[in-house]
Structure formats: C-alpha cells, structure tokens
Design a protein around this motif. Structure first.
Motif, mmCIF file in Angstrom:
data_model
loop_
_atom_site.group_PDB
_atom_site.id
_atom_site.type_symbol
_atom_site.label_atom_id
_atom_site.label_comp_id
_atom_site.label_asym_id
_atom_site.label_seq_id
_atom_site.Cartn_x
_atom_site.Cartn_y
_atom_site.Cartn_z
ATOM 1 N N SER B 28 16.538 28.334 -35.315
ATOM 2 C CA SER B 28 15.366 27.487 -35.045
ATOM 3 C C SER B 28 14.225 28.254 -34.390
ATOM 4 C CB SER B 28 15.762 26.291 -34.171
ATOM 5 O OG SER B 28 16.611 25.448 -34.899
ATOM 6 N N ALA B 29 14.519 29.407 -33.779
ATOM 7 C CA ALA B 29 13.424 30.205 -33.206
ATOM 8 C C ALA B 29 12.545 30.774 -34.314
ATOM 9 C CB ALA B 29 13.982 31.326 -32.337
ATOM 10 N N ALA B 30 13.112 30.930 -35.506
ATOM 11 C CA ALA B 30 12.322 31.396 -36.655
ATOM 12 C C ALA B 30 11.544 30.228 -37.248
ATOM 13 C CB ALA B 30 13.222 32.026 -37.710
ATOM 14 N N THR B 31 12.249 29.163 -37.564
ATOM 15 C CA THR B 31 11.592 27.905 -37.947
ATOM 16 C C THR B 31 12.591 26.788 -37.747
ATOM 17 O OG1 THR B 31 10.116 26.858 -39.562
ATOM 18 C CG2 THR B 31 12.143 27.785 -40.441
ATOM 19 N N ALA B 201 4.811 30.042 -28.641
ATOM 20 C CA ALA B 201 5.581 29.742 -29.864
ATOM 21 C C ALA B 201 7.019 29.326 -29.555
ATOM 22 C CB ALA B 201 5.564 30.952 -30.800
ATOM 23 N N GLN B 202 7.598 29.947 -28.520
ATOM 24 C CA GLN B 202 8.997 29.628 -28.200
ATOM 25 C C GLN B 202 9.132 28.730 -26.976
ATOM 26 O OE1 GLN B 202 11.226 30.282 -30.298
ATOM 27 N NE2 GLN B 202 10.264 31.876 -31.534
ATOM 28 N N SER B 222 3.007 27.197 -32.779
ATOM 29 C CA SER B 222 3.151 26.869 -34.212
ATOM 30 C C SER B 222 3.831 25.519 -34.406
ATOM 31 C CB SER B 222 4.005 27.930 -34.913
ATOM 32 O OG SER B 222 3.382 29.183 -34.840
ATOM 33 N N GLY B 223 3.371 24.781 -35.394
ATOM 34 C CA GLY B 223 3.982 23.490 -35.698
ATOM 35 C C GLY B 223 5.386 23.613 -36.278
ATOM 36 N N HIS B 224 5.595 24.632 -37.106
ATOM 37 C CA HIS B 224 6.865 24.694 -37.841
ATOM 38 C C HIS B 224 8.062 25.023 -36.953
ATOM 39 C CE1 HIS B 224 7.531 29.129 -38.072
ATOM 40 N NE2 HIS B 224 6.230 29.154 -37.834
ATOM 41 N N LYS B 225 7.809 25.511 -35.739
ATOM 42 C CA LYS B 225 8.927 25.789 -34.821
ATOM 43 C C LYS B 225 9.251 24.571 -33.956
ATOM 44 C CE LYS B 225 7.768 30.707 -34.340
ATOM 45 N NZ LYS B 225 8.728 31.413 -35.166
ATOM 46 N N LEU B 227 9.546 21.196 -35.218
ATOM 47 C CA LEU B 227 9.912 20.103 -36.125
ATOM 48 C C LEU B 227 8.789 19.736 -37.107
ATOM 49 C CD1 LEU B 227 11.694 17.618 -33.638
ATOM 50 C CD2 LEU B 227 12.674 19.606 -34.759
ATOM 51 N N GLY B 228 7.639 20.376 -36.970
ATOM 52 C CA GLY B 228 6.510 20.081 -37.855
ATOM 53 C C GLY B 228 6.513 20.957 -39.095
ATOM 54 N N PRO B 229 5.503 20.741 -39.962
ATOM 55 C CA PRO B 229 5.434 21.533 -41.201
ATOM 56 C C PRO B 229 4.927 22.957 -40.959
ATOM 57 C CG PRO B 229 3.638 19.930 -41.113
ATOM 58 C CD PRO B 229 4.464 19.709 -39.881
ATOM 59 N N THR B 230 5.122 23.815 -41.945
ATOM 60 C CA THR B 230 4.551 25.162 -41.868
ATOM 61 C C THR B 230 3.052 25.070 -42.154
ATOM 62 O OG1 THR B 230 5.185 25.463 -44.166
ATOM 63 C CG2 THR B 230 6.602 26.489 -42.528
ATOM 64 N N GLY B 231 2.316 26.112 -41.754
ATOM 65 C CA GLY B 231 0.888 26.172 -42.080
ATOM 66 C C GLY B 231 -0.009 25.430 -41.117
ATOM 67 N N ILE B 232 0.570 24.912 -40.037
ATOM 68 C CA ILE B 232 -0.263 24.260 -39.013
ATOM 69 C C ILE B 232 0.187 24.766 -37.637
ATOM 70 C CG2 ILE B 232 1.222 22.197 -38.804
ATOM 71 C CD1 ILE B 232 -2.577 21.932 -38.739
ATOM 72 N N GLY B 233 -0.786 25.112 -36.829
ATOM 73 C CA GLY B 233 -0.495 25.567 -35.474
ATOM 74 C C GLY B 233 -1.660 25.216 -34.591
ATOM 75 N N VAL B 234 -1.573 25.616 -33.344
ATOM 76 C CA VAL B 234 -2.557 25.159 -32.368
ATOM 77 C C VAL B 234 -3.029 26.307 -31.486
ATOM 78 C CG1 VAL B 234 -2.918 23.626 -30.371
ATOM 79 C CG2 VAL B 234 -1.505 22.855 -32.291
ATOM 80 N N LEU B 235 -4.335 26.328 -31.254
ATOM 81 C CA LEU B 235 -4.865 27.130 -30.158
ATOM 82 C C LEU B 235 -5.452 26.160 -29.155
ATOM 83 C CD1 LEU B 235 -5.693 29.817 -28.799
ATOM 84 C CD2 LEU B 235 -7.916 29.537 -29.905
ATOM 85 N N TYR B 236 -4.870 26.133 -27.961
ATOM 86 C CA TYR B 236 -5.492 25.411 -26.859
ATOM 87 C C TYR B 236 -6.413 26.399 -26.154
ATOM 88 C CZ TYR B 236 -6.179 24.385 -21.950
ATOM 89 O OH TYR B 236 -6.754 24.238 -20.708
ATOM 90 N N GLY B 237 -7.579 25.957 -25.774
ATOM 91 C CA GLY B 237 -8.471 26.777 -24.957
ATOM 92 C C GLY B 237 -9.159 25.894 -23.938
#
Lengths: 89, 411
Positions: B28-31, B201-202, B222-225, B227-237
């Motif tokens: 799950s650390a990979a996805t 990410a972890q 990252s979303g995919h790590k 429970l979410g789909p691949t190709g979506i992630g987040v930058l908080y600033g």
C-alpha cells in the motif's frame, strides 16, 4: 529470437544495485516454458516446485512456479534474450 | 477501533485469488487499493455529471464545478487548511514538489542560497532540486540519517543556516516508515527564515495531519496512496506564500484576463484567484471527485484509528519475525516511532527473489530501492524487500506472510 516472443510476456530490469532481469512468461505458455527450461538447465536447489535455483552454461538463475525467472550478472538484454532463446528452443 | 474485516467488504479486489492463493496486499505504500465508495463515485461522475468545469453556464458544467470545488474543500478540512484557496490539485506528490521547485524555487533561489533535504528522501524530493540547482547554481545539502534510520536532528540543526531558503523532508520515510518530528524541524527552519516543504505521501494516508499545528509552508501528497484514484494529488501551500508565487503552468483556467494591446502588439495577462492560478488547463475533475470520496471514507474510519491499526500490525510483524533466523529487519524495531512500513532482507536471497517467492503465495510486496537509493547506500543495502499495511490488512494475513517467509529459509 521469435521463440522468446512466443513465450515471454515481459522483461523487467529491476531497480537495486544488482540490476536483475525479471522475465515473465506468457500465462498460457508458462507451464510449457518451465518444462522446457527444467529439461535443459541443471537444478541446484528447489522448494516444492515454487522456486528452482538453476544453472545453464555457467549462468545461474532462479525460476518460479508462477512463471517468472530472475537472471543476474548479465551484460545486457541481448545476452538475456540469447540465453532464453537457447533455453526455450 | 477499526474493524479490518468489515472494511475489507468494501474492497472488491481483495476477493481475488492470485496464483491460487487469496490475495494478500502488502504494497500500500506504493499504491493503495480502492473501496467501492471511490469506484462508485467515479462511475457516478461519468454517468451523471461529466462536463468541463468553470467554463460553461449549462447545468452539467455547474454540477461538475461544484463537485470539483467541494473536493478541494473536503481535502482542506481533512488536513485543517484554511480553505480551498490553499489546496492545489496536481497529478501527485511528484508534480506538487516540482510545482514548488519551479514556481517558487526558480524565481527565489540564488547562487549563494542552499536547499536542505534529507538522506531519507524519495527521489521525487531530490531530483527537482538537483535539476534546478543546475539552472540557478544554488547548493543542495543533505541532512544525515542515523544508523537506526531516524533523522539526525543535531546534524540537521547544524546544516540549517541563514543561507537555507527551503527545507524539504518526508513526514514519513517510504523505506523505513520512520515518522519524522516535523514540528521540531519547522521551528529550526523558521528561526532561520527558511520555508518548509513536507513530503506527506506516506503520512497523510496513514496518520492525522494538521498543517496549522505543524506550521508547514507546503505539503505534498498523492490521492492513489490514500484509497483515491491515480493521477490526482495535492499541494497544500500557506495562502500568503502561494499568493506571492507566480504560476507553474500557463494556459486556460489559471488566468483572469489575457488582453491584447494593439499598439505594443503584446498580451497583458492577469492571474486567476487561488487555487486556480496553479491549475492550468482542464483539470482531472473525476480524480478530484474520487479523492473526495476517499477522504470521506478515511474520515469515517478515523485517522487515529488508521494509525493505531497499522502500529498494531507493525508490532505484530516485529514480534513474529523473531522466529525467522534469516530475516533481517532494517530501520527501527519500535512500532510506535513508525507507520506501517517494514523493510527487510532474507539472508541468501535478493529482495526481488523474496518478492517473487511471496508472489507465488499470493502475497504482494515491493522490492528494490523504492525510489530512495541514497538511503539504501547509507545502509549499505543492495536493495530491500518492503511490506506496507493499510486499513484492510489483518493479523491473519501477517501470520500467513510470516509462515511463507519461514519457507524461504529452507532455500
């Protein structure tokens, strides 16, 4: 080399200092590939048909009952394909 | 308490058999795997709401826009950000870090400056800075890691100076699972006037993360790590920092106006509001919707419960592998200082051999460098095998894993 294409689905060069090649045989051809390889290579060790340590022309490699094999210390993909060709012929 | 058996009912893939054995997913650390709530949310979006966002006045576009904005709001609440203005959707952690490197670093890092990263970094938090240093000429410094895999905070403190403009570190190591004391690092960095970028990410998928409490400037995940789909992630600033930054990519959506001056024959461009200033082009709307479903799922489970569950499983492995004479655990043995990630080796077998052997029993684990070669070199490891857990893993699976691991010792 077409014999390799007949039996092999994918070849992955792994990350890690060893730079192993993992060969994945086609699902419907894996049993045939394993039989051919076991006929040609010499078994050094094995655990209940799950993992075999084999040698072939001074090259040692491991073959898995799931239809995968791992080769080490090879120069490149071409050398791997040549060995696979000889093993699968 | 978290009930993994109830949770497993939500994950269709866990009913699969691999090589005639029930699937045990320890990678799950990979996805992570995806619950049906996420799969259904994606399906429902495409069946009922699909349209381009923020572009049209028709009903479908309005629905899609609302869903996409709600996804930003849900993520903001999940990490206790001030609002969706601080949440930029990207492809994943890697793109989030590259966004900071190129949108902030390219304009702010000078030849005499330093960027401080750690030796336990994933390649995605090394390569963008090394690449940028070739353009801007600044120095990338590496904070040491102790032999037990924990960060050497004293060396870290010595490495930070008024030359340091940004400190980058993982909240949780993707190799050892070690949880870093981010607050301690933030205090050191801010005292020197440096920004802090945390690779989450972890951590975001596995423990409660509060960006205000940590006082970090950037958080990437990252979303995919989670429970979410691949190709979506987040930058908080932090809003203040994002407002001072120029955009990363240029295109539609990220602009307010592009006006053409007929005299100079040039375009004059003004940026859109946050977060859209950083989301050029048609976004991954469906990915955002899937991520929102994943966040809701994790909130229902409770992040404290997720952390406690993984700590229990990690402690259980540590206890059981003591029976294995040829198995070597790398990094800390104390489950309370880490997330559910355990790197290990088996004497006489390479990491890929171990992974292929376990695969024969339906057990999926990772092998290799895990995109963290410097840390492997520090530990003098050619590579490592790695198991990583999540909400759907059980004690029975660990029993099975250790039993199969014992089999490898016969080889």
């Amino acid at each position: 080399m077409s014999i390799v294409e007949d039996y092999v689905a994918r070849i992955e060069e792994t990350c890690g200092e060893e730079r192993d090649f993992v060969v994945m045989f086609k699902y419907d051809k894996k049993d045939e590939a394993i039989t051919k390889i076991l006929e040609k290579a010499t078994i050094k060790k094995s655990i209940s048909r799950i993992i075999f340590e084999l040698t072939f022309r001074n090259i040692s490699f491991r073959l898995y009952g799931t239809g995968k094999a791992i080769f080490r210390n090879l120069k490149d993909n071409d050398e791997l394909k040549k060995i696979l060709c000889d093993l699968l012929l | 308490m978290l009930d993994p058996y109830k949770i497993r009912e939500d994950f269709p893939i866990l009913k699969r058999k691999i090589n005639n054995h029930p699937l045990i997913y320890f990678d799950s650390a990979a996805t992570s795997q995806k619950p049906r709530q996420v799969i259904e949310a994606i399906k429902e979006f495409y069946e009922k709401h699909n349209a381009n966002v923020h572009r049209a006045v028709h009903t479908l576009s309005q629905e899609a826009s609302e869903l996409y904005e709600n996804a930003h709001e849900e993520v903001a609440k999940f990490i206790n950000a001030n609002g969706m203005e601080e949440i930029i959707f990207v492809r994943g952690t890697t793109e989030a870090i590259n966004l900071v490197a190129y949108a902030w670093g390219l304009r702010n890092l000078k030849r005499e400056d330093e960027v401080l990263v750690t030796l336990m970094e994933h390649h995605s938090n090394i390569v963008p800075w090394e690449n940028l240093s070739k353009i801007n000429g600044f120095q990338v410094k590496y904070a040491e890691v102790k032999d037990d895999g924990t960060l050497n905070y004293e060396a870290f403190e010595n490495a930070i100076s008024d030359k340091t403009k940004i400190v980058c570190l993982p909240h949780v190591s993707n190799v050892t699972g070690v949880i870093n004391d981010v607050k301690r690092v933030v205090k050191m960095a801010h005292e020197c006037g440096s920004l802090v970028l945390v690779d989450g990410a972890q951590s975001v998928p596995h423990l409660p993360v509060d960006v205000k409490d940590l006082d970090i400037d950037f958080l990437a995940f990252s979303g995919h790590k989670m429970l979410g789909p691949t190709g979506i992630g987040v930058l908080y600033g932090k809003r203040r920092v994002l407002e001072e930054m120029e955009p990363f990519h240029g295109g539609g959506e990220m602009i307010r106006e592009v006006t053409f001056d007929t005299i100079t024959r040039r375009c004059s461009i003004s940026w859109n509001d946050l977060p859209w200033k950083f989301e050029a082009g048609t976004p991954n709307t469906c990915g955002g919707v899937g991520l929102m479903a994943a966040v809701k799922y994790l909130k229902d489970v409770g992040m404290e419960n997720v952390k406690a569950h993984e700590e229990t499983l990690t402690g259980y492995v540590m206890h059981l592998v003591q029976e294995c004479k040829k198995v070597r655990i790398h990094g800390p043995k104390d489950a309370s200082v880490k997330c559910g990630i355990i790197p290990f080796g088996v004497d006489g077998l390479g990491s890929h051999d171990v992974a292929l052997f376990l695969d024969g029993y339906g057990i999926m684990i990772r092998s290799g460098f895990h995109c963290a070669q410097p840390l492997h070199e520090k530990f003098k490891l050619k590579s490592s095998a790695r198991v990583s857990f999540y909400v759907y893993n059980t004690r029975e699976e660990i029993h099975r894993f250790v039993d199969v691991l014992k089999e490898t010792e016969r080889f």
